[in-house]
Design an enzyme around this catalytic site. Structure first.
Site, short mmCIF file in Angstrom:
data_model
loop_
_atom_site.label_atom_id
_atom_site.label_comp_id
_atom_site.label_asym_id
_atom_site.label_seq_id
_atom_site.Cartn_x
_atom_site.Cartn_y
_atom_site.Cartn_z
N GLU A 156 -18.09 16.62 -18.01
CA GLU A 156 -17.74 17.41 -16.82
C GLU A 156 -18.81 18.43 -16.47
O GLU A 156 -18.93 18.84 -15.31
CB GLU A 156 -16.41 18.13 -17.05
CG GLU A 156 -15.20 17.22 -17.22
CD GLU A 156 -14.86 16.46 -15.95
OE1 GLU A 156 -15.07 17.02 -14.85
OE2 GLU A 156 -14.39 15.31 -16.05
N GLU A 165 -19.14 24.10 -9.91
CA GLU A 165 -19.42 22.89 -9.15
C GLU A 165 -20.72 23.02 -8.37
O GLU A 165 -20.99 24.05 -7.75
CB GLU A 165 -18.25 22.63 -8.21
CG GLU A 165 -18.28 21.31 -7.50
CD GLU A 165 -17.01 21.03 -6.73
OE1 GLU A 165 -17.01 20.14 -5.86
OE2 GLU A 165 -15.99 21.72 -7.00
N ASN A 203 -3.91 25.01 -9.37
CA ASN A 203 -4.29 24.95 -10.78
C ASN A 203 -4.71 26.33 -11.30
O ASN A 203 -4.41 26.68 -12.45
CB ASN A 203 -5.42 23.94 -10.99
CG ASN A 203 -4.92 22.51 -11.00
OD1 ASN A 203 -3.82 22.23 -11.45
ND2 ASN A 203 -5.73 21.60 -10.48
#
Length: 303
Positions: A156, A165, A203
């Site tokens: 990831e 990101e 989340n």
């Protein structure tokens, strides 16, 4: 009249004798009345939805005991770790998280190019949030779970290099305005961060509630605090099924295999032939890490 010295000492000796007699009697009584470990562990079963006050002790469904650190309306002890702490029945103290099966030197060998933000100390500090992680089952199971988690976060984050990101054009996409709490930190604030690349306002809300941290209001904490970043990764690993049918933690401790951890993290895109190259990348890392830990990787590596 002058009193002989030995006569003056007698009352003192008598008093000392009385004290010693009391201490011996008290000690004997204590040995008789001290509760054994079975008595000390006689606490009620936890019940979802039942209100608990700070200091209440319960027996969870896994047979372990937990003490309420804050009043709560029956939150799950292994998910809402801000409200509950593990409880030891041999005196009431909280147990440690055990010895993490990956040493600091092994961690550094696994991630030779890692960003210093992803520190080993930050990971170890985060373990207290989920004490069952890499601490359930036999030594081989513990090592496999640690390797599985690290292999997935390796994928990831590009080897624990990226904290957030890369594609900033995606940032505004992670706000679900259909949630009643909205996106108080801004529409573009809930992009992927941390070892599992936590994203979406819902989340951040769920992870923050479980950890006792306001991540909905301040999601930047995940890219500013190493322990918090690791905790969000452990939150997902231990409590979320994602597109799978079980948590990654349960997949490893129950023998379902590494492939099911991939399914729970990104199965809707990678599994069932969706992106075999990405799956292979995760499997390769897992096999390297299990080899470094001296344990067989087990079966069911693919999804």
């Amino acid at each position: 009249m002058k009193i002989p010295r030995f006569v003056r000492v007698l009352p003192v000796l008598a008093a000392v004798g009385a004290v010693l007699s009391l201490l011996v009697t008290t000690s004997a009584d204590a040995r008789v009345t001290a509760p054994d470990s079975t008595q000390a562990c006689d606490y009620p079963n936890w019940a979802a939805g039942q209100s608990y006050a700070t200091g209440n002790i319960v027996k969870y469904t896994d047979g372990q005991y937990y003490i309420a650190e804050h009043d709560n309306p029956g939150y799950d002890p292994i998910i809402s770790t801000w409200y509950w702490d593990p409880y030891s029945c041999d005196g009431g103290s909280n147990p440690g998280t055990g010895s993490f099966p990956v040493s600091e030197s092994q961690f550094n060998q696994m991630f030779p190019n890692r960003n210093s933000f992803y520190s080993y100390s930050g990971l170890v500090d985060a373990l207290s949030a989920y004490p069952a992680f890499a601490n359930t089952g036999d030594d081989a199971t513990k090592k496999r779970e640690a390797a599985a988690f690290l292999a997935n976060v390796n994928h990831e984050t590009g080897g624990l290099v990226y904290i957030k990101e890369i594609n900033e054009a995606n940032y505004p996409h992670y706000c679900d305005w259909g949630q009643p709490y909205g996106c108080p930190a801004g529409q573009a604030a809930y992009y992927g961060r941390g070892p599992i690349q936590l994203s979406w306002n819902f989340n951040y809300k769920a992870a923050g509630d479980a950890l006792g941290i306001d991540l909905l209001g301040n999601p930047w904490q995940v890219e500013q605090n190493s322990a918090i970043a690791w905790k969000t990764g452990l939150w997902y690993w231990n409590t979320q099924t994602g597109p799978g049918t079980m948590t990654p933690h349960n997949a490893m401790v129950n023998g379902a295999g590494f492939g099911e951890t991939i399914r729970s993290i990104n199965g809707s895109i990678e599994c069932n032939g969706g992106n075999p190259g990405q799956v292979q990348s995760r499997v390769d890392a897992y096999q390297r890490f299990t080899q470094a830990l001296g344990v067989d990787p087990g079966g069911n590596l693919y999804c």
